[in-house]
Scaffold this active site. Structure first.
Site, PDB file in Angstrom:
ATOM      1  N   SER A   1     -43.988  29.202  12.545  1.00 42.62           N
ATOM      2  CA  SER A   1     -45.188  29.778  13.146  1.00 42.62           C
ATOM      3  C   SER A   1     -46.360  29.679  12.179  1.00 42.62           C
ATOM      4  O   SER A   1     -46.222  30.035  11.008  1.00 42.62           O
ATOM      5  CB  SER A   1     -44.965  31.267  13.465  1.00 42.62           C
TER       6      SER A   1
ATOM      7  N   LYS B   1     -46.154  40.685  20.895  1.00 41.49           N
ATOM      8  CA  LYS B   1     -46.122  40.469  19.450  1.00 41.49           C
ATOM      9  C   LYS B   1     -47.346  41.136  18.830  1.00 41.49           C
ATOM     10  O   LYS B   1     -48.306  40.469  18.407  1.00 41.49           O
ATOM     11  CB  LYS B   1     -46.089  38.965  19.130  1.00 41.49           C
TER      12      LYS B   1
ATOM     13  N   ARG C   1     -34.938  34.871  21.006  1.00 37.37           N
ATOM     14  CA  ARG C   1     -35.592  35.778  20.052  1.00 37.37           C
ATOM     15  C   ARG C   1     -35.288  37.218  20.438  1.00 37.37           C
ATOM     16  O   ARG C   1     -35.514  37.621  21.578  1.00 37.37           O
ATOM     17  CB  ARG C   1     -37.107  35.564  20.035  1.00 37.37           C
TER      18      ARG C   1
END
Lengths: 221, 221
Positions: B111, B143, B41
């Site tokens: 998610s 995040k 990511r």
């Protein structure tokens, strides 16, 4: 390369500059004023929003299939929508990989800002890239990370070499109605416009003005 | 779904947290310590850098093919690299479109941060999604745009419904060695870790500590 790509007045969309109007609304007006190709660009949107945006622009372009639709950067979105092509910058996927994913019929454009970057595109196997975006002609607030301005002389030099190498070329960066004729006269196959159409009070009129300014300046192949 | 996906200790990479070490270097160490799956990511990287990063991680994982490689968001990069799957968030391409592009053998994760988001995944045609990332268990600086924390009770409720619906589930968000056992005991199939491994002075030791903390807590299927 997708046959029939007409790069003469190539609109690159900017979602914020179009606001409060929607991008498809501005595209529809711009096409009615003479835009010949459309590239959907939104570097801040997630892929979900970009997919929806691309589909909405595609819907608006359905009555004018000669106006081709290109997606900036997002090869996955181009695959899902069946867009006519993808335009990649120097930070995006390499053109060779884009060609692998999209197949032989897609229009693939690559941004180049220097002789060295053009050399790299010209060195690719024939049929990898179809078009180069010469960028920026002048510095522009819509792309603050762009390199040094090519100005007219730099644009002319790159356009000449692109044409000799069998590539279409378009110029982009700070082009307005006041400068469109001069840029069109450098030997490019078209001009790309962002702000001058997306931020215009009347995008159709802005496109008409640009087309009129360029009339007779582009050199036919 | 790609057979043999082992989500027990699922590392999600963060390029900045790994620095000054490279991501592949940290991945190699983490796998030697017991990481069972890796997701690349990097939301700030352009697709060109992300492609190079994914290929570099893939190279590091070559000796351990049971440790599957998933790409966050970038379906085009997954297609080019032949990665085992893609994980998408709520702003990324819809799982249905990802499945269209990747075909039946890929691992697709989604998610979800609420019962409503899990409902959407459970309502997809069978075989669309394979795994849900329950997020965030706790709020986390890696995040900041994540939703409200699920905490242990929320994670347990979602994990139970995911399992009943035939989906793997992993928990992510602020999990450390101190909390890994409690999270693993909620009924998930694994835990995802970013900071606790990427920012660790010794990523191999961090992974070993996490695996030891979780030992016996995951409920077999």
């Amino acid at each position: 390369m997708r046959a029939g790509f007409d790069p003469r007045l190539y609109l690159v969309t900017d979602t914020l500059l179009c606001a409060p109007r929607s991008v498809p609304e501005v595209v529809a007006a711009a096409v009615s004023g003479g835009v010949t190709a459309v590239q959907v660009r939104d570097k801040t949107a997630g892929r979900r929003d970009l997919l929806a945006l691309t589909r909405a622009v595609q819907e608006v372009l359905r009555p004018t299939p000669h106006v081709r639709l290109v997606v900036n950067d997002a090869v996955d979105v181009a695959l899902l929508t069946g867009a006519d092509g993808v335009h990649v910058g120097q930070d995006d996927l390499p053109a060779t990989d884009v060609r692998t994913l999209l197949g032989p019929d897609a229009l693939i454009g690559v941004s180049v800002g220097s002789p060295a970057e053009l050399d790299e595109v010209l060195a690719l196997p024939a049929g990898t890239a179809d078009l180069v975006g010469l960028s920026p002609v002048w510095s522009t607030p819509t792309k603050p990370d762009a390199g040094a301005a090519l100005e007219l002389d730099g644009t002319r030099a790159l356009a000449s070499r692109a044409r000799a190498g069998g590539l279409l070329s378009v110029a982009i960066g700070g082009i307005s109605a006041a400068t469109a004729a001069a840029v069109a006269g450098t030997g490019v196959d078209g001009i790309c416009v962002v702000s001058d159409i997306c931020a215009a009070a009347d995008p159709a009129a802005a496109a008409r003005t640009l087309r009129a300014a360029m009339a007779g300046e582009l050199v036919a192949r």
